[in-house]
Design an enzyme around this catalytic site. Structure first.
Site, short mmCIF file in Angstrom:
data_model
loop_
_atom_site.label_atom_id
_atom_site.label_comp_id
_atom_site.label_asym_id
_atom_site.label_seq_id
_atom_site.Cartn_x
_atom_site.Cartn_y
_atom_site.Cartn_z
N ASN A 10 0.78 -1.11 -0.64
CA ASN A 10 0.07 0.08 -0.35
C ASN A 10 1.00 1.24 0.11
O ASN A 10 1.64 1.72 1.04
CB ASN A 10 -0.85 0.05 1.78
CG ASN A 10 -1.76 0.96 0.94
OD1 ASN A 10 -2.52 2.13 0.86
ND2 ASN A 10 -2.64 1.55 2.61
N TRP A 11 0.71 1.49 -1.45
CA TRP A 11 2.22 3.42 -1.21
C TRP A 11 1.37 4.05 -0.42
O TRP A 11 1.86 5.30 -0.62
CB TRP A 11 1.84 2.83 -2.88
CG TRP A 11 3.07 2.10 -3.29
CD1 TRP A 11 3.69 1.27 -2.79
CD2 TRP A 11 3.18 1.89 -4.93
NE1 TRP A 11 4.60 0.65 -3.64
CE2 TRP A 11 4.52 1.30 -5.04
CE3 TRP A 11 3.16 3.05 -5.85
CZ2 TRP A 11 5.39 0.85 -5.83
CZ3 TRP A 11 3.82 2.79 -7.50
CH2 TRP A 11 4.60 1.34 -7.34
N LYS A 12 -0.24 4.40 -0.46
CA LYS A 12 -0.41 5.43 -0.14
C LYS A 12 0.20 7.27 -0.49
O LYS A 12 0.02 6.01 -2.15
CB LYS A 12 0.24 5.77 1.42
CG LYS A 12 -0.02 4.58 2.64
CD LYS A 12 0.23 4.92 3.72
CE LYS A 12 0.07 2.95 4.61
NZ LYS A 12 -0.02 3.07 5.92
N HIS A 95 -9.99 1.94 4.40
CA HIS A 95 -8.49 2.12 6.11
C HIS A 95 -7.92 2.63 6.96
O HIS A 95 -9.16 3.91 6.19
CB HIS A 95 -7.31 2.21 4.54
CG HIS A 95 -6.12 1.87 5.21
ND1 HIS A 95 -5.63 3.36 5.83
CD2 HIS A 95 -4.75 1.42 5.00
CE1 HIS A 95 -4.07 3.05 6.20
NE2 HIS A 95 -3.33 1.88 5.74
N GLU A 97 -6.75 5.14 7.73
CA GLU A 97 -6.36 6.98 7.97
C GLU A 97 -7.68 6.95 6.50
O GLU A 97 -8.70 7.90 6.63
CB GLU A 97 -4.98 6.79 6.48
CG GLU A 97 -3.29 6.30 7.32
CD GLU A 97 -2.85 5.50 6.32
OE1 GLU A 97 -2.90 5.52 5.02
OE2 GLU A 97 -1.96 5.30 7.10
N GLU A 167 -5.47 -4.70 11.00
CA GLU A 167 -4.77 -3.83 10.89
C GLU A 167 -5.14 -2.77 12.37
O GLU A 167 -5.49 -1.63 12.40
CB GLU A 167 -4.83 -3.01 9.21
CG GLU A 167 -4.74 -3.03 8.62
CD GLU A 167 -3.62 -2.57 7.42
OE1 GLU A 167 -2.57 -2.62 6.88
OE2 GLU A 167 -4.54 -1.42 6.91
N GLY A 173 2.75 2.26 11.17
CA GLY A 173 3.54 3.51 10.24
C GLY A 173 4.24 3.92 11.74
O GLY A 173 4.69 4.66 11.97
N SER A 209 2.97 -2.13 10.45
CA SER A 209 4.28 -1.68 10.81
C SER A 209 5.42 -3.94 10.16
O SER A 209 6.55 -4.22 10.70
CB SER A 209 4.78 -1.65 12.00
OG SER A 209 4.71 -0.35 12.25
N GLY A 230 2.98 -1.42 4.23
CA GLY A 230 3.11 0.37 3.43
C GLY A 230 4.26 0.23 3.40
O GLY A 230 4.99 0.30 2.67
N GLY A 231 4.55 0.83 4.96
CA GLY A 231 6.17 1.41 4.48
C GLY A 231 7.07 1.02 3.96
O GLY A 231 7.50 1.01 3.22
P1 PGA Z 1 2.18 0.31 7.22
O1 PGA Z 1 1.10 0.45 6.87
O2 PGA Z 1 3.19 -1.38 7.14
O3 PGA Z 1 3.55 1.60 6.95
O4 PGA Z 1 2.21 0.54 9.22
C1 PGA Z 1 0.52 -0.17 6.79
C2 PGA Z 1 -1.06 0.08 5.83
O5 PGA Z 1 -1.13 1.34 6.83
O6 PGA Z 1 -2.13 -0.54 4.82
#
Ligand code: PGA
Length: 244
Positions: A10-12, A95, A97, A167, A173, A209, A230-231
Site C-alpha cells: 500500500n503505497w499511500k 483503511h 487513514e 490492521e 506506521g 508495520s 505500507g512503509g
Molecule cells: P505500515 O502501513 O506497514 O506502514 O504500518 C500499513 C497500512 O497502512 O496498510
C-alpha cells in the site's frame, strides 16, 4: 487447498508515474515467478502506468480507495468504473487513514464494498481497533461491528474475491507490529465471522508495520493468509525481501 499467501503493498500518497513504472519493473525482475500472490495499491494517478508495466509479470495493480456512487457531482472523487478503466483489479476500502483522517463511517464503507462487488472489482476491507479500544477490552466488539456493518447482507458466494485486512490502528506506521499471537487472536475473530456468513476461506491479511524480519512468524499463524504492507512496500528491495 490453501492459496499462496497474498502480499499487498500500500503505497499511500507516494510515487509519481515514473517512480511507479521503475518500481514495478525492478520488483518483477527481483522476485521472478514467485509462490506468493503479489499486489500493489498505487495512487490513482499511477494506476494506468503501473498496470501497463505489470503486464506479463505476477504483480497485480489496484487502488487505495474509491467513491460509493456509480458517477455524479462529487468533485475530486473517483468511481469504480474509472478505476477499472485505468487497469485496477482490486481496491482497498475502509483503511484506518480513511476512517480516522477523512471520517469515513461503516455505512459509507459498506456502500463502497457493495459497489465494488457489483462491478467485480475485488475489495480488501480493512478493520482494526485503536489503542484506546484495545486497552478498554473492546477489540472483539469493534472488529465485529466493522465486519457486520461493512459486509451487511453479504454471504456465501458473494464473498468470492473479497479479502479482509486486520490492521490494528496502533500498529500502522508506528513500528509496533502486533505479536503473531495478538494478530492470530484478532484473525480468529474475523474467521469466526466469515464462518457464520458461509465464507470460511476468505483471505485475512495482517497489516501494521510488517517488515521482512516480522512477516514469517505472522504468516506461520493458522488464520493469517497474507500481509498488507505500507512503509516496507516503498523501497523495492525491502518489498522484495518481504515477499520472498
Ligand atoms: P505500515 O502501513 O506497514 O506502514 O504500518 C500499513 C497500512 O497502512 O496498510
Amino acid at each position: 487447498m490453501a492459496l499462496a499467501p497474498m502480499i499487498v503493498g500500500n503505497w499511500k500518497m507516494y510515487k509519481t508515474r515514473k517512480e511507479a513504472e521503475d518500481f514495478v519493473r525492478s520488483l518483477a525482475s527481483l522476485i521472478g515467478p514467485v509462490s506468493r500472490q503479489v499486489f500493489i495499491a498505487v495512487p490513482f494517478t499511477a494506476i494506468q502506468t503501473a498496470s501497463e508495466a505489470s503486464k506479463g509479470t505476477s504483480i497485480v495493480i489496484g487502488a487505495q480507495n474509491m467513491h460509493d456512487e456509480e458517477e455524479g457531482a462529487f468533485t475530486g472523487e473517483v468511481s469504480v468504473k474509472m478505476l477499472q478503466d485505468a487497469g485496477a483489479r482490486f481496491v482497498i476500502l475502509g483503511h484506518s487513514e480513511r476512517r480516522h483522517i477523512f471520517h469515513e463511517d461503516n455505512a459509507f464503507i459498506h456502500r463502497k464494498v457493495m459497489r465494488a462487488i457489483k462491478h467485480k472489482l475485488n475489495p480488501i476491507l480493512c478493520v482494526g481497533e485503536t489503542q484506546e479500544e484495545r486497552v478498554m477490552g473492546k477489540t472483539h466488539e469493534v472488529l465485529l461491528r466493522q465486519l457486520e456493518e461493512g459486509f451487511k447482507g453479504i454471504k456465501g458466494e458473494e464473498f468470492v474475491n473479497v479479502t479482509i485486512a486486520y490492521e490494528p490502528v496502533w500498529a500502522i506506521g508506528t513500528g509496533k507490529t502486533a505479536t503473531p499471537q495478538m494478530a492470530q487472536e484478532a484473525h480468529a475473530i474475523c474467521r469466526g465471522f466469515l464462518q457464520k456468513r458461509g465464507a470460511p476461506h476468505v483471505n485475512i491479511l495482517y497489516g501494521g508495520s510488517v517488515k521482512p524480519e516480522t512477516i514469517r512468524d505472522l504468516l506461520a499463524q493458522p488464520d493469517i493468509d497474507g500481509a498488507l504492507v505500507g512503509g516496507a512496500s516503498l523501497d523495492v528491495q525491502t518489498f522484495a525481501n518481504t515477499i520472498l
